[in-house]
Structure formats: C-alpha cells, structure tokens
Scaffold this motif. Structure first.
Motif, PDB file in Angstrom:
ATOM      1  N   ARG A 253       0.832  -1.210   0.000  1.00 29.91           N
ATOM      2  CA  ARG A 253       0.000   0.000   0.000  1.00 29.91           C
ATOM      3  C   ARG A 253       0.872   1.269   0.000  1.00 29.91           C
ATOM      4  O   ARG A 253       0.554   2.256  -0.666  1.00 29.91           O
ATOM      5  CB  ARG A 253      -0.915  -0.004   1.219  1.00 29.91           C
ATOM      6  CG  ARG A 253      -1.980  -1.087   1.203  1.00 29.91           C
ATOM      7  CD  ARG A 253      -3.014  -0.849   2.287  1.00 29.91           C
ATOM      8  NE  ARG A 253      -3.971  -1.933   2.366  1.00 29.91           N
ATOM      9  CZ  ARG A 253      -3.926  -2.924   3.245  1.00 29.91           C
ATOM     10  NH1 ARG A 253      -2.920  -2.958   4.147  1.00 29.91           N
ATOM     11  NH2 ARG A 253      -4.828  -3.891   3.246  1.00 29.91           N
TER      12      ARG A 253
ATOM     13  N   GLU B 210       2.124   1.889  -3.406  1.00 28.42           N
ATOM     14  CA  GLU B 210       1.084   2.443  -4.280  1.00 28.42           C
ATOM     15  C   GLU B 210       0.859   3.921  -3.994  1.00 28.42           C
ATOM     16  O   GLU B 210       0.648   4.726  -4.917  1.00 28.42           O
ATOM     17  CB  GLU B 210      -0.216   1.662  -4.085  1.00 28.42           C
ATOM     18  CG  GLU B 210      -0.178   0.255  -4.663  1.00 28.42           C
ATOM     19  CD  GLU B 210      -1.474  -0.489  -4.421  1.00 28.42           C
ATOM     20  OE1 GLU B 210      -2.367   0.090  -3.760  1.00 28.42           O
ATOM     21  OE2 GLU B 210      -1.598  -1.634  -4.893  1.00 28.42           O
ATOM     22  N   ARG B 211       0.885   4.286  -2.699  1.00 31.06           N
ATOM     23  CA  ARG B 211       0.700   5.697  -2.356  1.00 31.06           C
ATOM     24  C   ARG B 211       1.835   6.556  -2.916  1.00 31.06           C
ATOM     25  O   ARG B 211       1.602   7.647  -3.444  1.00 31.06           O
ATOM     26  CB  ARG B 211       0.614   5.863  -0.838  1.00 31.06           C
ATOM     27  CG  ARG B 211      -0.734   5.467  -0.250  1.00 31.06           C
ATOM     28  CD  ARG B 211      -0.854   5.949   1.183  1.00 31.06           C
ATOM     29  NE  ARG B 211       0.083   5.260   2.066  1.00 31.06           N
ATOM     30  CZ  ARG B 211      -0.190   4.156   2.736  1.00 31.06           C
ATOM     31  NH1 ARG B 211      -1.398   3.587   2.618  1.00 31.06           N
ATOM     32  NH2 ARG B 211       0.702   3.605   3.533  1.00 31.06           N
TER      33      ARG B 211
ATOM     34  N   SER C 146       3.692   5.829  -5.545  1.00 32.85           N
ATOM     35  CA  SER C 146       3.548   5.863  -7.000  1.00 32.85           C
ATOM     36  C   SER C 146       2.460   6.834  -7.417  1.00 32.85           C
ATOM     37  O   SER C 146       2.608   7.582  -8.390  1.00 32.85           O
ATOM     38  CB  SER C 146       3.241   4.459  -7.528  1.00 32.85           C
ATOM     39  OG  SER C 146       4.286   3.560  -7.242  1.00 32.85           O
ATOM     40  N   SER C 147       1.348   6.845  -6.645  1.00 36.61           N
ATOM     41  CA  SER C 147       0.258   7.774  -6.970  1.00 36.61           C
ATOM     42  C   SER C 147       0.688   9.221  -6.765  1.00 36.61           C
ATOM     43  O   SER C 147       0.356  10.105  -7.574  1.00 36.61           O
ATOM     44  CB  SER C 147      -0.967   7.461  -6.109  1.00 36.61           C
ATOM     45  OG  SER C 147      -1.444   6.153  -6.360  1.00 36.61           O
TER      46      SER C 147
ATOM     47  N   LEU D  39       2.936  10.120  -9.631  1.00 38.88           N
ATOM     48  CA  LEU D  39       2.149  10.297 -10.849  1.00 38.88           C
ATOM     49  C   LEU D  39       1.396  11.619 -10.822  1.00 38.88           C
ATOM     50  O   LEU D  39       1.320  12.336 -11.825  1.00 38.88           O
ATOM     51  CB  LEU D  39       1.177   9.128 -11.007  1.00 38.88           C
ATOM     52  CG  LEU D  39       0.231   9.192 -12.226  1.00 38.88           C
ATOM     53  CD1 LEU D  39       1.035   9.213 -13.522  1.00 38.88           C
ATOM     54  CD2 LEU D  39      -0.736   8.007 -12.200  1.00 38.88           C
ATOM     55  N   SER D  40       0.841  11.951  -9.651  1.00 36.44           N
ATOM     56  CA  SER D  40       0.121  13.217  -9.520  1.00 36.44           C
ATOM     57  C   SER D  40       1.044  14.401  -9.736  1.00 36.44           C
ATOM     58  O   SER D  40       0.699  15.377 -10.407  1.00 36.44           O
ATOM     59  CB  SER D  40      -0.509  13.310  -8.129  1.00 36.44           C
ATOM     60  OG  SER D  40      -1.123  14.571  -7.939  1.00 36.44           O
TER      61      SER D  40
ATOM     62  N   GLN E 281       1.795  14.627 -13.471  1.00 37.75           N
ATOM     63  CA  GLN E 281       0.651  15.150 -14.221  1.00 37.75           C
ATOM     64  C   GLN E 281       0.480  16.642 -13.988  1.00 37.75           C
ATOM     65  O   GLN E 281       0.176  17.393 -14.921  1.00 37.75           O
ATOM     66  CB  GLN E 281      -0.620  14.399 -13.804  1.00 37.75           C
ATOM     67  CG  GLN E 281      -0.690  12.960 -14.316  1.00 37.75           C
ATOM     68  CD  GLN E 281      -1.952  12.258 -13.872  1.00 37.75           C
ATOM     69  OE1 GLN E 281      -2.626  12.705 -12.942  1.00 37.75           O
ATOM     70  NE2 GLN E 281      -2.275  11.152 -14.519  1.00 37.75           N
TER      71      GLN E 281
ATOM     72  N   ASN F 122      -7.164  17.188  -9.306  1.00 38.87           N
ATOM     73  CA  ASN F 122      -6.103  16.277  -8.890  1.00 38.87           C
ATOM     74  C   ASN F 122      -6.051  16.137  -7.375  1.00 38.87           C
ATOM     75  O   ASN F 122      -5.841  15.058  -6.829  1.00 38.87           O
ATOM     76  CB  ASN F 122      -4.753  16.774  -9.419  1.00 38.87           C
ATOM     77  CG  ASN F 122      -4.629  16.595 -10.912  1.00 38.87           C
ATOM     78  OD1 ASN F 122      -5.373  15.822 -11.504  1.00 38.87           O
ATOM     79  ND2 ASN F 122      -3.694  17.313 -11.533  1.00 38.87           N
TER      80      ASN F 122
ATOM     81  N   THR G 273      -9.256  14.106  -6.084  1.00 31.95           N
ATOM     82  CA  THR G 273      -9.223  12.672  -6.378  1.00 31.95           C
ATOM     83  C   THR G 273      -8.104  11.958  -5.646  1.00 31.95           C
ATOM     84  O   THR G 273      -7.975  10.738  -5.727  1.00 31.95           O
ATOM     85  CB  THR G 273      -9.061  12.447  -7.879  1.00 31.95           C
ATOM     86  OG1 THR G 273      -7.897  13.153  -8.336  1.00 31.95           O
ATOM     87  CG2 THR G 273     -10.289  12.926  -8.634  1.00 31.95           C
TER      88      THR G 273
ATOM     89  N   LEU H 123      -4.933  12.145  -6.280  1.00 30.70           N
ATOM     90  CA  LEU H 123      -3.817  11.745  -7.126  1.00 30.70           C
ATOM     91  C   LEU H 123      -2.536  12.443  -6.710  1.00 30.70           C
ATOM     92  O   LEU H 123      -2.567  13.581  -6.272  1.00 30.70           O
ATOM     93  CB  LEU H 123      -4.145  12.077  -8.588  1.00 30.70           C
ATOM     94  CG  LEU H 123      -5.272  11.250  -9.203  1.00 30.70           C
ATOM     95  CD1 LEU H 123      -5.527  11.700 -10.629  1.00 30.70           C
ATOM     96  CD2 LEU H 123      -4.949   9.773  -9.165  1.00 30.70           C
TER      97      LEU H 123
END
Length: 594
Positions: free
Chosen positions: A471, A474-475, A477-478, A481-482, A485, A589, A592, A594
């Motif tokens: 987890r 994933e956090r 990576s998110s 990614l945010s 972006q 962003n 959500t 991200l």
C-alpha cells in the motif's frame, strides 16, 4: 511610415519623372527595397502570373546548361526556369525562352526595370563619368529572368464543399542580386531586412502586398554609389512560384578595377552560390573554392565569437583559471546561431595553433585559456582578431589554387610527447589518451571476496507487513504520478500561450491542416528552453480548440486529417480561460487524491 515597413511609392501621386527622382533618392539613402503601388498594368501582370502558375509548366526538355540558362528539376517537385540575356559580344547566351507567357511578362518587367534602374543610378551615383558608364540603354544591358515552379496537385475538399490546397512548408532561401535593380511582379512571400537592423542579425520583415510590385537594389548599385547606398539580401520562397527580373549594364562592366573583376564574374559566383546542385555538375573545382571561402569566413566569425565568450568565462573565474572546452559550446552555438562542436573548434585553431593554450585536466577534458600577453605589447601589436584573419587569408591563398582543392580546414593534430609533461607539437593532448591514463588499473590476479559466498539470514515477515508495504508503494507511485501530471499540465499551460501567439500571427479565417500547424509549432519553438514534439503540439491544438470553441473550429476530411480555422483571436480571453482551466485541473487532482 515606421522603420520596419517597406517604403511605398504611390504612382497615382506622381505626375512626371521630375517628381519621382527625389522620392527614389530619399528612399535609397536608407533602404534597398520599395513598393510600387497603383501600377497601371498590374492586372495584366496578375493574369500572366496566374497562367504561369496554373497552365505553363516549365519545358523540361530545355535542360539547364553551363550558362545557367534553361530548366532544372531542383527536387521535391520544384523546378527552376531561368534565361540570361547580354548584349555584349564578348559573352553571349544563346538559349532562348519558348514560353510565351514568360516572354510577355519579361517584356513588361524589362520596361519597368530599365526605367527604375536608370533612376536609381541617377539617385545615388554622384560621379558623372561613373553615372554615364553605368547607365542602361535599350541596346546595352544584361537581364536575368528567373522563375520557380512548384508542382503540387494535392487538393482537399472540406465537408462544406470548399476546396483548398495544403499549406506547404515555406522554405525561404537567400537571394542577393548583382545588377542594378530586381523587379518582382508581385510583392508576396518575400522577406527583407529593415534599414535599422545590422546585416549580420537574423531579423527579417515579411512583405505581403499582392497589388504592388517590389523593387530591390543589387550589389552593383551599392558599389557604384561609393558608399552612399548599401544593399542587403532578400529571402524568397521558391515553393510559392516566385518570378523576378534583374537588370544591369552589360556583363563586361568593370566592378573592381584593382582585381580586374567584371560583372560577369560576380554573376557567376552568385549563380554558384544560389544553385549549388547545378554548379557541382558543371563547375566542381569552382564550387570547392567557393565552399572553402565560406569555411574560412565561418572560422573567422567563430574566432571572433570565441574571443568574446572566452574572455567573459575567464573573467568570471578566480586567477584566470582555464575553461573546459565543452562548457563554452552552448554560448558559442547561441551567438553563432549554429551548433558548434569540438571539431569546429579544433579546425579553427589549426589556422593559428598558438592562439589559445589548450591542455587536458585530471578528468580528461580539454581546457582552453588565453595565452599570456604583455600589457605594453598590446598597445603596439595588432589585435588578435586581425592576426587570425591574416593567417586565415594566407592559408586560403596557399591552398585555393592547388590541383585538389579542399572544401574545409583540417583539424589540428592532438597528441602528447613521450616522457614529458609538455604537450606535443601543436600544444594539445588527446582526450582519449589522458582518460586511459587516469582510469584505475585492472587486477592481474583472481580475487573472490568472502562476501560473495555468504548467504545473509532471511528476515521473517508477516502477511500484514507485506500488504502495508504494498500500500505504501502504491501511495508513493500515486503521489509521483500526480506530481508529474501536475507538472505536465503546467507545462502545457505555458506552451498553450506560446502556440496561441503563433496562431494569432497567422492570417485568420483560412483553413490550416493539423500537419502544417504542428510542424510550424515545433519549428517555431525548437530554440526555446523547453521545445515540444509533434504529439504535444497536436494535444495543445486540441486543448485550444476546446477552450475557444466559438473562435476556433475543426473539421475532419477524408483520411482522418483535421483542418483548423479560426476567427479573430483575443489574447486576454485565452489567458483568462487557461488560468481557469489550470486551476480546475489542479483542484481535480487534489480532490481525487492523485
């Protein structure tokens, strides 16, 4: 009339030649280009040009000869048709033009050119004898009619039924006429250099006056004026079917009495420079000499630029420490408007090996520094730029008339004398040799460390800890990614304003294909801090269209090609919408997660 606008002569306001003479004289004192407005036969010229562009294809059977007369296929569907006429018996051009429309256009342009050529001579040539010798008579002249023809049959039909032609990439080429004056029957797709701009600056002003004729003075008029008038090159777009007529005195006219140079020799050099593919076919030796002369001019300019850049670099360092060679290349490339490499630098140095102190540092990088100079000696010695220019000219005179003419300067030799810390014959050391000396030596025996054969104890872990680590990954990576972006959207927002400026500069209410627009955007922004590619350019165009859907429309034609069209655009409206869009995307962003 501003300094960046080409001067205009309105023929409706001129009653006789006596009124026209002072007008032309006042223009030529500061400009080399002017327009003729309200010419009585402009409609006949337009009709002849229309026939040439749509019906009269060049006769490819008249292959261009060694006199640069005839028809030549320049490649990429571009053709050249050119004919030279000289009344002097010493040099005749026998090739005749069989194109009726081109002959008719030539006759009309010849009358205009003859009248204004003599008017220009009377305006800026003050010596009476020189003026009489340079005057052009009905039976004593030289002319050069040049026509470009671009064959493009790719037409496309919009869903509305409108037929349009794909906008072609405008590849402008330099044009430097050698006569008295050159006449363009239509003042479109031409760029000239304003009088307030140096001839070395890459600043050009576009001319788009389809109802006017354009006249541009040649280099011969500048020479005959003895410094009163100067002429700079034009830029023309051959893909837009440009036609022009140059007129001057017979080609036997002496241009430089000291060198014995005639107008024929000057014209020959201009033709070699303008049409190198033809020159390489008929005059390979002369083309090599011309290329070598260009190389020498380039290295002179490079040395002058290096003097400025290197002095600034050394002044910014304590104790005048030498500068790594690669660190000055970006600044040199920016000032020279050309990518400068180490090979260019080494070729430049070969013309004067002692001009710089060059060594290799501990990292194997070549360093460069100014040689020690005697402060008192600099007051009586020649400047370094003058010394370099003299050495370059001497080298050029030595090799230009050899049996085999080289087209470029050889690179300086690099090397290191064995058993010495001094540098070889040219004062340089090879980068690769020094790197091989400074690399750590490889071991000459087998060595297997004990850690290689030890198995560390594997830590026990529970299923819950494993899920928590997944987890957390994933956090992270998110979040990454945010961030990417968000940075990408900010990048697009900045580029959208730049792309909008490009669209704003184009004529509105005309169709433009996405292929043309993306190529134009990429080329226009390639010198910026963050250039973009074709995909980013297309994405920005789509965003602009969605933001300004009332002003910018898009249609899809056969094959999926998108065609854009826009009305008059408002910069303030776009800036406000871009700021609102960026704020919304940033808020989305965050919401959500991200």
């Amino acid at each position: 009339m501003t300094s960046n606008r080409v001067p205009v002569i309105d023929l409706n306001e001129i009653s006789d030649e006596q009124e026209l003479l002072p007008v032309v004289k006042s223009i030529l004192l500061n400009n080399d280009t002017f327009l003729l407005k309200n010419y009585a036969n402009i409609n006949q010229l337009a009709e002849l040009l229309y026939n040439l562009n749509h019906y009269e294809l060049p006769d490819v059977e008249q292959v261009i000869d060694q006199n640069f007369t005839g028809v030549s296929n320049l490649g990429d569907n571009l053709f050249l048709e050119q004919y030279i006429v000289n009344t002097d018996e010493q040099l005749r051009f026998e090739r005749k033009c069989n194109n009726a429309n081109l002959n008719n256009l030539y006759t009309r342009l010849f009358k205009i050119g003859l009248f204004f050529a003599n008017l220009c001579i009377r305006s800026v040539v003050l010596d009476d004898e020189t003026q009489r010798n340079a005057s052009i008579l009905q039976d004593q002249y030289f002319t050069e009619i040049t026509r470009y023809f671009y064959q493009d049959q790719s037409l496309q039909e919009l869903p509305s039924g409108e037929i349009f032609e794909y906008p072609t990439n405008h590849e402008y080429v330099s044009f430097s006429p050698v006569g008295i004056v050159t006449v363009f029957p239509q003042a479109t797709n031409i760029k000239y250099k304003p009088s307030t701009v140096s001839s070395d600056d890459n600043v050009w002003v576009s001319v788009d006056e389809p109802d006017c004729l354009l006249l541009h003075t040649g280099s011969l008029l500048a020479i005959l004026s003895n410094g009163l008038h100067s002429s700079s090159p034009l830029k023309i777009c051959p893909q837009n079917n440009v036609v022009h007529l140059t007129i001057g005195p017979p080609l036997s006219t002496t241009v430089d009495s000291d060198k014995g140079e005639t107008l024929a020799k000057v014209l020959f050099k201009q033709q070699l420079d303008a049409f190198p593919q033809i020159g390489r076919r008929y005059y390979p030796r002369e083309m090599a000499q011309l290329q070598l002369a260009k190389s020498i001019r380039f290295y002179k300019n490079l040395f002058s630029t290096c003097e400025t850049v290197l002095s600034l670099f050394i002044m910014s360092r304590s104790l005048g420490a030498p500068v790594e060679l690669h660190s000055i290349f970006p600044q040199l490339s920016n000032m020279m408007r050309k990518k400068i490499t180490q090979d260019d630098f080494l070729k430049m140095v070969s013309l004067w090996p002692e001009c710089y102190n060059m060594k290799s540092n501990s990292r194997g990088e070549l360093t460069v520094g100014l040689p020690m100079r005697n402060v008192l000696g600099t007051l009586v010695n020649k400047s370094r730029r003058l010394v370099y220019s003299e050495k370059a000219d001497a080298w050029f005179e030595k090799v230009v008339n050899q049996s085999m003419v080289v087209t470029d300067v050889p690179m300086v030799k690099v090397g290191k004398r064995r058993g010495s810390d001094d540098y070889g014959g040219d004062g340089l050391m090879g980068k690769q040799k020094l790197m091989s000396m400074t690399l750590p030596r490889e071991r000459k025996y087998l060595a297997n460390p004990k850690e290689r054969f030890m198995n560390p104890e594997k830590k026990t872990d529970s299923q819950s800890n494993l899920l928590e680590r997944l987890r957390e990954r994933e956090r992270k990576s998110s979040a990454l990614l945010s961030q990417r972006q968000r940075q990408y959207q900010q990048f697009l927002a900045v580029k959208m304003k730049q792309v909008f400026g490009i669209l704003h500069s184009l004529p509105w209410n005309k169709p433009y294909t996405v292929t043309y627009l993306t190529g134009l955007v990429v080329d226009s922004l390639q010198d910026s801090n963050n250039p973009i590619g074709l995909s980013e350019a297309e994405e920005i165009l789509e965003k602009l269209q969605s933001l300004l859907s009332n002003e910018i429309s898009v249609q899809t034609v056969d094959g999926g090609l998108k065609v854009y069209r826009w009305t008059q655009l408002d910069k303030d409206l776009l800036s406000a919408k871009i700021d609102i869009m960026s704020h919304k995307e940033l808020t989305n962003n965050v919401d959500t997660g991200l």
